[in-house]
Design an enzyme around this catalytic site. Structure first.
Site, PDB file in Angstrom:
ATOM      1  N   THR A  34       0.831  -1.204   0.000  1.00 13.33           N
ATOM      2  CA  THR A  34       0.000   0.000   0.000  1.00 13.33           C
ATOM      3  C   THR A  34       0.865   1.254   0.000  1.00 13.33           C
ATOM      4  OG1 THR A  34      -0.104  -0.300   2.375  1.00 13.33           O
ATOM      5  CG2 THR A  34      -2.068  -0.899   1.145  1.00 13.33           C
ATOM      6  N   ASP A  35       2.129   1.128   0.436  1.00 11.78           N
ATOM      7  CA  ASP A  35       2.937   2.348   0.667  1.00 11.78           C
ATOM      8  C   ASP A  35       3.161   3.152  -0.612  1.00 11.78           C
ATOM      9  OD1 ASP A  35       4.676   0.339  -0.236  1.00 11.78           O
ATOM     10  OD2 ASP A  35       6.327   0.924   1.080  1.00 11.78           O
ATOM     11  N   SER A 123      13.740  -5.409   6.120  1.00 11.92           N
ATOM     12  CA  SER A 123      14.208  -4.074   5.774  1.00 11.92           C
ATOM     13  C   SER A 123      15.631  -3.770   6.243  1.00 11.92           C
ATOM     14  CB  SER A 123      13.245  -3.013   6.306  1.00 11.92           C
ATOM     15  OG  SER A 123      13.660  -1.769   5.832  1.00 11.92           O
ATOM     16  N   SER A 125      17.811  -2.827   4.230  1.00 20.29           N
ATOM     17  CA  SER A 125      18.291  -1.698   3.421  1.00 20.29           C
ATOM     18  C   SER A 125      17.982  -0.364   4.112  1.00 20.29           C
ATOM     19  CB  SER A 125      17.688  -1.732   2.013  1.00 20.29           C
ATOM     20  OG  SER A 125      16.284  -1.695   2.061  1.00 20.29           O
ATOM     21  N   GLU A 157      17.734   5.348  -1.484  1.00 24.27           N
ATOM     22  CA  GLU A 157      17.367   4.029  -2.011  1.00 24.27           C
ATOM     23  C   GLU A 157      16.537   4.144  -3.293  1.00 24.27           C
ATOM     24  OE1 GLU A 157      16.101   1.293   0.941  1.00 24.27           O
ATOM     25  OE2 GLU A 157      15.449  -0.216  -0.505  1.00 24.27           O
ATOM     26  N   ASP A 169       9.703   1.938   5.143  1.00 27.23           N
ATOM     27  CA  ASP A 169      10.847   1.331   5.833  1.00 27.23           C
ATOM     28  C   ASP A 169      11.730   2.383   6.497  1.00 27.23           C
ATOM     29  OD1 ASP A 169       9.809  -0.893   4.718  1.00 27.23           O
ATOM     30  OD2 ASP A 169      11.465  -1.293   3.336  1.00 27.23           O
TER      31      ASP A 169
HETATM   32  P1  ADP Z   1      15.597  -6.004   2.652  1.00 28.23           P
HETATM   33  O1  ADP Z   1      14.213  -6.570   2.671  1.00 28.23           O
HETATM   34  O2  ADP Z   1      16.508  -6.749   3.574  1.00 28.23           O
HETATM   35  O3  ADP Z   1      15.632  -4.517   2.850  1.00 28.23           O
HETATM   36  P2  ADP Z   1      16.573  -5.212   0.054  1.00 28.23           P
HETATM   37  O4  ADP Z   1      16.777  -5.957  -1.223  1.00 28.23           O
HETATM   38  O5  ADP Z   1      15.686  -4.035   0.073  1.00 28.23           O
HETATM   39  O6  ADP Z   1      16.122  -6.285   1.164  1.00 28.23           O
HETATM   40  O7  ADP Z   1      17.988  -4.703   0.590  1.00 28.23           O
HETATM   41  C1  ADP Z   1      19.063  -5.591   0.755  1.00 28.23           C
HETATM   42  C2  ADP Z   1      20.320  -4.911   0.305  1.00 28.23           C
HETATM   43  O8  ADP Z   1      20.693  -3.860   1.235  1.00 28.23           O
HETATM   44  C3  ADP Z   1      21.519  -5.845   0.312  1.00 28.23           C
HETATM   45  O9  ADP Z   1      21.599  -6.596  -0.891  1.00 28.23           O
HETATM   46  C4  ADP Z   1      22.674  -4.868   0.454  1.00 28.23           C
HETATM   47  O10 ADP Z   1      22.966  -4.273  -0.789  1.00 28.23           O
HETATM   48  C5  ADP Z   1      22.104  -3.790   1.377  1.00 28.23           C
HETATM   49  N1  ADP Z   1      22.445  -4.071   2.794  1.00 28.23           N
HETATM   50  C6  ADP Z   1      21.586  -4.317   3.798  1.00 28.23           C
HETATM   51  N2  ADP Z   1      22.242  -4.524   4.975  1.00 28.23           N
HETATM   52  C7  ADP Z   1      23.559  -4.413   4.703  1.00 28.23           C
HETATM   53  C8  ADP Z   1      24.758  -4.541   5.478  1.00 28.23           C
HETATM   54  N3  ADP Z   1      24.732  -4.829   6.781  1.00 28.23           N
HETATM   55  N4  ADP Z   1      25.932  -4.343   4.843  1.00 28.23           N
HETATM   56  C9  ADP Z   1      25.969  -4.045   3.536  1.00 28.23           C
HETATM   57  N5  ADP Z   1      24.887  -3.932   2.770  1.00 28.23           N
HETATM   58  C10 ADP Z   1      23.690  -4.112   3.313  1.00 28.23           C
HETATM   59 MG    MG Z   2      14.695  -3.056   1.588  1.00 34.07          MG
END
Ligand code: ADP
Ligand code: MG
Length: 381
Positions: A34-35, A123, A125, A157, A169
Site C-alpha cells: 500500500t505504501d 528491511s 536496506s 534508495e 521502511d
Molecule cells: P531487505 O528486505 O533486507 O531490505 P533489500 O533488497 O531491500 O532487502 O535490501 C538488501 C540490500 O541492502 C543488500 O543486498 C545490500 O545491498 C544492502 N544491505 C543491507 N544490509 C547491509 C549490510 N549490513 N551491509 C551491507 N549492505 C547491506
Molecule cells: Mg529493503
C-alpha cells in the site's frame, strides 16, 4: 553490533571512528504494497539493528566496509555510484550533500555491522540507510530531524539505488518508539504511534530475494497502469488507495487482468489496515489477528507476491490456533509474522511451525520472538 562496527572501522582504517548511529529492521503488521500506492501501513521496529560507524576521509572519497564481506569499497561518490551495497551509502552521501548537510567535497569512511538479516523482508536496506544518514550527519556536526533522516534515506534508495520502494521502511526505522506500532499514511506522511502489546514471532523462511531481482518493480508498474486507467473513471484520483472502497464493481469493469486483481488487493488492503489500526487502539487483538489472515490471502491470491514457504507458515499457524499470521515485507520469500497470545503459546506455535516446515523442506526456519522496539539512535564511540 556497536562494538563490531567500531572494531571493523579500526581494523579497516587503522583509526577510531568519530561518530556512530544505529537503526532497526522492521516488520509490517499489515498494509502490504500500500505504501507506494499512497495508502496506510502499520509497521513496528524490531530488536535487530544495523550500526554504522563513521570518520572523516580523503576529500570527495567514500571508503566503506561491511561485515557482510569485509571488502573495502573506495569511490568518488559524486562521480560514480558503486555497484552492490556501497551504492546505498553513496546515495546517502549524495542526499546529505543535496540537503547541504555535507559539503560537495566531503570525504567519509564508513563501517557497517548488522544483525538484520538481508533480503528476509525485515528491511535491512532502510536500517542501513537510516543509520548511515544519522551517523554521517553527526560526523558533519549537524542536527537533522528524524523525518528528514527518513527522507534522505528514502531518496538514497529510491532515486540513487533505483528500488521503487515506498517511504515506510525508512520512516519506521527513523521514527519508531518502543512498545508502539506506527500508522503511516504514505500520501500525507501523517504518522501516529499506536501502543502495540502483542507478541509476535517472525518466521524467516530462509528464501532470499533482492528486491531489484523480484517482480517488485513490475507490481509497481502495474499499479501505475491501473491508476492511469481508473483516472478515466475518476479524474481527480491521485493514488490507487484513494479509490472508494464501495466502488468495487466499477473497478472490476474498468480494469483488465492482472491489473484488476492488483488494484483489488491495494484498495482492500488500505481499508483493512485503517480498520486494523482502530482495533489495535481498542486492544481488540482477536479481531486484529483475523485481518492479518485476510491480508495474507489477498497477497497470495490477488497480488501474487507470496511463496509456498510463506503459505505453509500461515496455514500451520492458523491450524495451531495463532491469533493471526501473514507474510510481511513485500514477499516472494523472506519472512512471515505470527501473532500470539502468550509466552507458552509462543513455544507451542514455534514447535508446530518447525515441525511442518521440516516435513516439507527438510530444514528449520529461523523463528524470533519480537516486541515493538525503538528507532534510530546515536551510539557512543
Ligand atoms: P531487505 O528486505 O533486507 O531490505 P533489500 O533488497 O531491500 O532487502 O535490501 C538488501 C540490500 O541492502 C543488500 O543486498 C545490500 O545491498 C544492502 N544491505 C543491507 N544490509 C547491509 C549490510 N549490513 N551491509 C551491507 N549492505 C547491506
Ligand atoms: Mg529493503
Amino acid at each position: 553490533m556497536r562494538q563490531q562496527a567500531i572494531a571493523l572501522f579500526r581494523a579497516s582504517f587503522g583509526t577510531r571512528p568519530r561518530a556512530a548511529a544505529s537503526a532497526p529492521g522492521r516488520v509490517n503488521l499489515i498494509g502490504e504494497h500500500t505504501d507506494y500506492n499512497g495508502g496506510p501501513v502499520l509497521p513496528v521496529a524490531i530488536g535487530a539493528r544495523t550500526t554504522v560507524a563513521v570518520g572523516p576521509g580523503a576529500p570527495e572519497v567514500l571508503e566503506a566496509v561491511s561485515t557482510i564481506d569485509g571488502r573495502i569499497v573506495r569511490v568518488r561518490w559524486r562521480d560514480e555510484l558503486p555497484s552492490g551495497w556501497a551504492a546505498y551509502v553513496a546515495g546517502v552521501l549524495r542526499e546529505l550533500w543535496a540537503h547541504e548537510v555535507l559539503p560537495p567535497d566531503a570525504g567519509a569512511r564508513v563501517a557497517i555491522a548488522s544483525d538484520v538479516p538481508i533480503g528476509a523482508g525485515l528491511s535491512s536496506s532502510a536500517a542501513l540507510t537510516v543509520a548511515a544518514a544519522r551517523a554521517l550527519s553527526l560526523l558533519a556536526g549537524q542536527r537533522v530531524a528524524p523525518r528528514q533522516i527518513a527522507g534522505i534515506a528514502y531518496r538514497a534508495e529510491h532515486n540513487h539505488v533505483g528500488v521503487r520502494c515506498g517511504v515506510m521502511d525508512q520512516t519506521i526505522a527513523a521514527l519508531a518508539t518502543a512498545g508502539h506500532a506506527l500508522l503511516i499514511e504514505c500520501a500525507s506522511l501523517v504518522t501516529q504511534a499506536i501502543p502495540f502489546r502483542g507478541r509476535l514471532l517472525v518466521v524467516d523462511t530462509g528464501v532470499r530475494h533482492e528486491l531489484a531481482a523480484t517482480p517488485y518493480n513490475e507490481r509497481v508498474a502495474e499499479c501505475r497502469a491501473a491508476l492511469l486507467r481508473l483516472k478515466v473513471e475518476l479524474p481527480e484520483l491521485l493514488w490507487l488507495t484513494a479509490w472508494p472502497a464501495a466502488w468495487v464493481g466499477r473497478l472490476k469493469r474498468a480494469l483488465p487482468q492482472p491489473l484488476r486483481n492488483r488494484a483489488l488487493h491495494v484498495v482492500g488492503e488500505a481499508t483493512r489496515t485503517r480498520f486494523a489500526a482502530q482495533l489495535l487502539r481498542r486492544s481488540q487483538l482477536t479481531r486484529f489477528g483475523r485481518l492479518l489472515y485476510e491480508s495474507h490471502e489477498s497477497c497470495r491470491r490477488l497480488y501474487e507476491c507470496s511463496a509456498p514457504e510463506l503459505d505453509l507458515v500461515v496455514t500451520t499457524a492458523k491450524r495451531a490456533g495463532a491469533l493471526g499470521a501473514r507474510m510481511t515485507g513485500a514477499g516472494w520469500g523472506g519472512s512471515a509474522i505470527v501473532l500470539v497470545r502468550s509466552r507458552p503459546e509462543e513455544g507451542r506455535l514455534t514447535a508446530a511451525i518447525c515441525r511442518s516446515f521440516r516435513r516439507a523442506y527438510g530444514r528449520d526456519p529461523d523463528i524470533t520472538p519480537v516486541r515493538a522496539g525503538r528507532g534510530a539512535r546515536r551510539e557512543p564511540v
